[in-house]
Motif scaffolding. Structure first.
Motif, PDB file in Angstrom:
ATOM      1  N   TYR A 267       0.858  -1.181   0.000  1.00 62.95           N
ATOM      2  CA  TYR A 267       0.000   0.000   0.000  1.00 62.95           C
ATOM      3  C   TYR A 267       0.896   1.233   0.000  1.00 62.95           C
ATOM      4  O   TYR A 267       1.204   1.802   1.056  1.00 62.95           O
ATOM      5  CB  TYR A 267      -0.907  -0.005   1.236  1.00 62.95           C
ATOM      6  N   PRO A 268       1.342   1.670  -1.171  1.00 61.72           N
ATOM      7  CA  PRO A 268       2.329   2.770  -1.238  1.00 61.72           C
ATOM      8  C   PRO A 268       1.846   4.059  -0.596  1.00 61.72           C
ATOM      9  O   PRO A 268       2.676   4.901  -0.238  1.00 61.72           O
ATOM     10  CB  PRO A 268       2.542   2.946  -2.745  1.00 61.72           C
ATOM     11  N   ARG A 269       0.546   4.249  -0.458  1.00 60.63           N
ATOM     12  CA  ARG A 269       0.059   5.501   0.100  1.00 60.63           C
ATOM     13  C   ARG A 269       0.173   5.537   1.621  1.00 60.63           C
ATOM     14  O   ARG A 269      -0.082   6.576   2.235  1.00 60.63           O
ATOM     15  CB  ARG A 269      -1.392   5.721  -0.315  1.00 60.63           C
ATOM     16  N   CYS A 270       0.521   4.415   2.236  1.00 58.25           N
ATOM     17  CA  CYS A 270       0.742   4.432   3.685  1.00 58.25           C
ATOM     18  C   CYS A 270       1.901   5.374   4.007  1.00 58.25           C
ATOM     19  O   CYS A 270       2.923   5.374   3.314  1.00 58.25           O
ATOM     20  CB  CYS A 270       1.052   3.030   4.203  1.00 58.25           C
ATOM     21  N   PRO A 271       1.788   6.157   5.055  1.00 63.51           N
ATOM     22  CA  PRO A 271       2.860   7.103   5.367  1.00 63.51           C
ATOM     23  C   PRO A 271       4.110   6.379   5.830  1.00 63.51           C
ATOM     24  O   PRO A 271       4.025   5.339   6.490  1.00 63.51           O
ATOM     25  CB  PRO A 271       2.272   7.951   6.498  1.00 63.51           C
ATOM     26  N   PRO A 272       5.289   6.894   5.482  1.00 64.39           N
ATOM     27  CA  PRO A 272       6.533   6.300   5.993  1.00 64.39           C
ATOM     28  C   PRO A 272       6.668   6.583   7.486  1.00 64.39           C
ATOM     29  O   PRO A 272       6.030   7.505   8.006  1.00 64.39           O
ATOM     30  CB  PRO A 272       7.617   7.026   5.194  1.00 64.39           C
ATOM     31  N   PRO A 273       7.460   5.796   8.184  1.00 58.59           N
ATOM     32  CA  PRO A 273       7.662   6.082   9.609  1.00 58.59           C
ATOM     33  C   PRO A 273       8.373   7.407   9.787  1.00 58.59           C
ATOM     34  O   PRO A 273       9.182   7.813   8.947  1.00 58.59           O
ATOM     35  CB  PRO A 273       8.526   4.907  10.081  1.00 58.59           C
ATOM     36  N   PRO A 274       8.075   8.123  10.863  1.00 53.54           N
ATOM     37  CA  PRO A 274       8.782   9.383  11.123  1.00 53.54           C
ATOM     38  C   PRO A 274      10.277   9.129  11.302  1.00 53.54           C
ATOM     39  O   PRO A 274      10.709   8.032  11.637  1.00 53.54           O
ATOM     40  CB  PRO A 274       8.144   9.883  12.421  1.00 53.54           C
ATOM     41  N   ALA A 275      11.049  10.170  11.068  1.00 56.83           N
ATOM     42  CA  ALA A 275      12.498  10.057  11.238  1.00 56.83           C
ATOM     43  C   ALA A 275      12.833   9.867  12.714  1.00 56.83           C
ATOM     44  O   ALA A 275      12.182  10.427  13.598  1.00 56.83           O
ATOM     45  CB  ALA A 275      13.191  11.296  10.695  1.00 56.83           C
ATOM     46  N   LEU A 276      13.860   9.079  12.964  1.00 58.47           N
ATOM     47  CA  LEU A 276      14.327   8.855  14.334  1.00 58.47           C
ATOM     48  C   LEU A 276      15.227  10.015  14.741  1.00 58.47           C
ATOM     49  O   LEU A 276      16.328  10.184  14.210  1.00 58.47           O
ATOM     50  CB  LEU A 276      15.087   7.531  14.419  1.00 58.47           C
ATOM     51  N   LEU A 277      14.771  10.824  15.674  1.00 55.77           N
ATOM     52  CA  LEU A 277      15.575  11.935  16.166  1.00 55.77           C
ATOM     53  C   LEU A 277      16.540  11.434  17.232  1.00 55.77           C
ATOM     54  O   LEU A 277      16.150  10.666  18.110  1.00 55.77           O
ATOM     55  CB  LEU A 277      14.681  13.021  16.760  1.00 55.77           C
ATOM     56  N   PRO A 278      17.798  11.839  17.181  1.00 58.19           N
ATOM     57  CA  PRO A 278      18.731  11.450  18.249  1.00 58.19           C
ATOM     58  C   PRO A 278      18.221  11.940  19.594  1.00 58.19           C
ATOM     59  O   PRO A 278      17.643  13.036  19.688  1.00 58.19           O
ATOM     60  CB  PRO A 278      20.031  12.163  17.844  1.00 58.19           C
ATOM     61  N   PRO A 279      18.406  11.165  20.648  1.00 56.30           N
ATOM     62  CA  PRO A 279      17.925  11.599  21.965  1.00 56.30           C
ATOM     63  C   PRO A 279      18.468  12.953  22.385  1.00 56.30           C
ATOM     64  O   PRO A 279      17.767  13.728  23.048  1.00 56.30           O
ATOM     65  CB  PRO A 279      18.410  10.485  22.902  1.00 56.30           C
ATOM     66  N   GLY A 280      19.708  13.256  21.976  1.00 56.60           N
ATOM     67  CA  GLY A 280      20.311  14.528  22.368  1.00 56.60           C
ATOM     68  C   GLY A 280      19.620  15.740  21.799  1.00 56.60           C
ATOM     69  O   GLY A 280      19.803  16.851  22.303  1.00 56.60           O
ATOM     70  N   GLU A 281      18.820  15.574  20.733  1.00 58.61           N
ATOM     71  CA  GLU A 281      18.062  16.699  20.198  1.00 58.61           C
ATOM     72  C   GLU A 281      16.794  16.968  20.991  1.00 58.61           C
ATOM     73  O   GLU A 281      16.175  18.020  20.826  1.00 58.61           O
ATOM     74  CB  GLU A 281      17.700  16.439  18.730  1.00 58.61           C
ATOM     75  N   LEU A 282      16.407  16.029  21.835  1.00 57.00           N
ATOM     76  CA  LEU A 282      15.176  16.159  22.604  1.00 57.00           C
ATOM     77  C   LEU A 282      15.424  16.482  24.068  1.00 57.00           C
ATOM     78  O   LEU A 282      14.689  17.270  24.661  1.00 57.00           O
ATOM     79  CB  LEU A 282      14.363  14.867  22.501  1.00 57.00           C
ATOM     80  N   VAL A 283      16.434  15.865  24.658  1.00 55.96           N
ATOM     81  CA  VAL A 283      16.697  16.036  26.086  1.00 55.96           C
ATOM     82  C   VAL A 283      18.188  16.221  26.302  1.00 55.96           C
ATOM     83  O   VAL A 283      19.014  15.991  25.418  1.00 55.96           O
ATOM     84  CB  VAL A 283      16.193  14.819  26.901  1.00 55.96           C
ATOM     85  N   THR A 284      18.518  16.602  27.536  1.00 54.76           N
ATOM     86  CA  THR A 284      19.916  16.871  27.887  1.00 54.76           C
ATOM     87  C   THR A 284      20.632  15.570  28.227  1.00 54.76           C
ATOM     88  O   THR A 284      21.127  15.380  29.335  1.00 54.76           O
ATOM     89  CB  THR A 284      19.972  17.823  29.091  1.00 54.76           C
TER      90      THR A 284
END
Length: 480
Positions: free
Chosen positions: A243-260
């Protein structure tokens, strides 16, 4: 007299004082899909140390023998020791197996993180202990298969315990499920397991061989969730090939970009979440890397794990990581991706009329219990379980500030059907009587789950529902 007190009591409701083997029941501590845990003490005139007594809910349950075999081989300070095993014979009817394990006084890993707001150094030390427990498991040619925060207990002195080997397995163990994918919790499945599950959703002869690398991946998911407060996105969207119209998974953000989080810990977490199993490294190497990083990291490793300024939460919460509207949307999207890949298995399980031969006639179909909820939570949409996952075997540590329930993991009924979801016919009816038409799609009500549904189903009309996917089409995706 104590025995007479237990007359007529089933395994799920034994009164205090009931004798089970060499043990006296003190109080019930939690219940899972296939077992219940009691706090118990040895029989005798002198008070003894308490133990966790896990009793099967269904007679002659073969899962207990496999868990006992795996635990009997384990000798590790971060794994509760197996003390005893046997059979409880009620006054009438067949016997029920039980296990007795070391009692752990502590809280789950996520609760500990909420209460303590740990530093990166403290997190690395705890994760290293869990990795060492996995190292010992893998050395015995075994796998845990349900590594997650609710199955890790943190004691009063900061020691981590990897618990609940009820869905574990080892080389030579007799299979207890007849579904392609082994038991587990959806958020923690590796990309390889998700692709296999999607490709062989209708092939009951297929069997995914769960490798130690998948335990490591689950450890990475647990670590990411502990430090950031949210789950990482699914490692793959296998249904997109069909089902090509299914959205791709979101990008994996490194933990350091979210928390200290300190740089060494963030790098190790990303390594455990690698797409390629070989890049994740073994549990032994990861444990060594975590221990060395905890010893040699600089002063930044002693800062509490807090959201970065750009990811500051927009509402009060006890989570250690970001709880913004963006973060909650990311979690819900990740949950949907995991749900879509597991949907066909749930449809098959609910529609099947012939239970597997190894299940007791009175037992419900083999579905896993809800992940990361209270011990009495209902079943989830996991693809089948052979063990006793999600049973609490520890007493909670009292805290002045009780952690709040998880925010952001609810699933409202979508306004339109998912790609591949079954649609009602021209009369507005779904193919099977048990299916309910809602918003242009067919749904199954999760009878054992009531709102709030958490991340187990979609809430609608006072119930919890799960989408029914079209299992008639043969998968067309290639080998992963």
């Amino acid at each position: 007299m104590e025995f007479r007190q237990s007359l007529g009591a089933g395994p799920a409701s034994l009164p205090a004082g009931t004798i089970v083997g060499k043990w006296r029941v003190v109080a019930r501590r939690g219940r899972g899909t296939y077992g219940v845990v009691y706090r118990a003490v040895p029989i005798g005139p002198e008070p003894g140390e308490p133990v966790a007594l896990k009793l099967a809910l269904y007679p002659r349950d073969p899962r207990f023998a496999r868990e006992a075999e795996l635990l009997a081989r384990m000798r590790h300070p971060s794994v509760p020791a197996l003390v005893d095993s046997g059979w409880w014979q009620p006054p009438e009817g067949p016997p029920f197996p039980f296990l007795v394990m070391q009692w752990v006084e502590g809280v789950t890993l996520y609760e500990w993180a909420e209460q303590q707001r740990p530093t990166s150094r403290q997190a690395m030390r705890l994760l290293a202990q869990v990795a060492r427990a996995l190292e010992a498991t893998h050395a015995l040619q075994g796998v845990h298969r349900d590594v997650k925060g609710d199955n890790v207990l943190v004691g009063r002195k900061g020691q981590a315990f990897l618990t609940d080997f009820g869905v574990g397995s080892y080389v030579g163990a007799r299979p207890l499920t007849d579904t392609p994918i082994p038991p587990g919790t959806p958020h923690y499945r590796s990309p390889q397991a998700l692709r296999f599950q999607w490709r062989f959703q209708r092939d009951l002869d297929a069997h995914y061989e769960y490798p130690p690398a998948d335990d490591v991946y689950a450890l990475g998911v647990m670590a990411y969730r502990m430090v950031t407060g949210i789950y990482p996105p699914a490692g793959t969207a296998p249904q997109r090939e069909e089902y090509p119209r299914c959205p791709p998974p979101p990008a994996l953000l490194p933990p350091g970009e979210l928390v200290t989080v300190s740089e060494p810990l963030g790098a190790i977490i990303l390594r455990m979440l690698s797409e390629e199993p070989g890049a994740r490294e073994s549990a032994a190497k990861l444990a060594q890397a975590l221990e060395e990083a905890a010893r040699h990291a600089g002063p930044e490793a002693d800062l509490p794990l807090l959201p970065r300024p750009c990811m500051a939460p927009t509402e009060r919460t006890s989570k250690p990581g970001p709880r913004s509207r963006w973060a909650r949307a990311w979690e819900r999207r990740s949950t949907w991706l995991a749900a879509a890949s597991a949907g066909v298995l749930l449809t098959w399980a609910l529609a099947s009329q012939e239970p597997a031969s190894q299940w007791p006639a009175e037992a419900p179909p083999p579905v896993a219990q809800a992940a990361e909820e209270t011990p009495d939570a209902g079943v989830s949409w996991d693809g089948g379980t052979v063990g006793l996952a999600d049973i609490v075997i520890a007493a909670p540590i009292a805290s002045a500030s009780q952690p709040q329930s998880r925010a952001g993991l609810w699933l409202d009924m979508p306004r339109r059907p998912f790609p591949g979801q079954l649609r009602p016919n021209g009369d507005g009816q779904c193919p099977r009587q048990a299916q309910v038409p809602v918003n242009g799609g067919c749904w199954i009500e999760l009878a054992r789950v009531k709102p709030p549904c958490g991340d187990e189903g979609y809430e609608w009309a006072g119930g919890c529902y799960y989408p029914v996917f079209d299992s008639a089409r043969q998968p067309t995706s290639d080998d992963p």
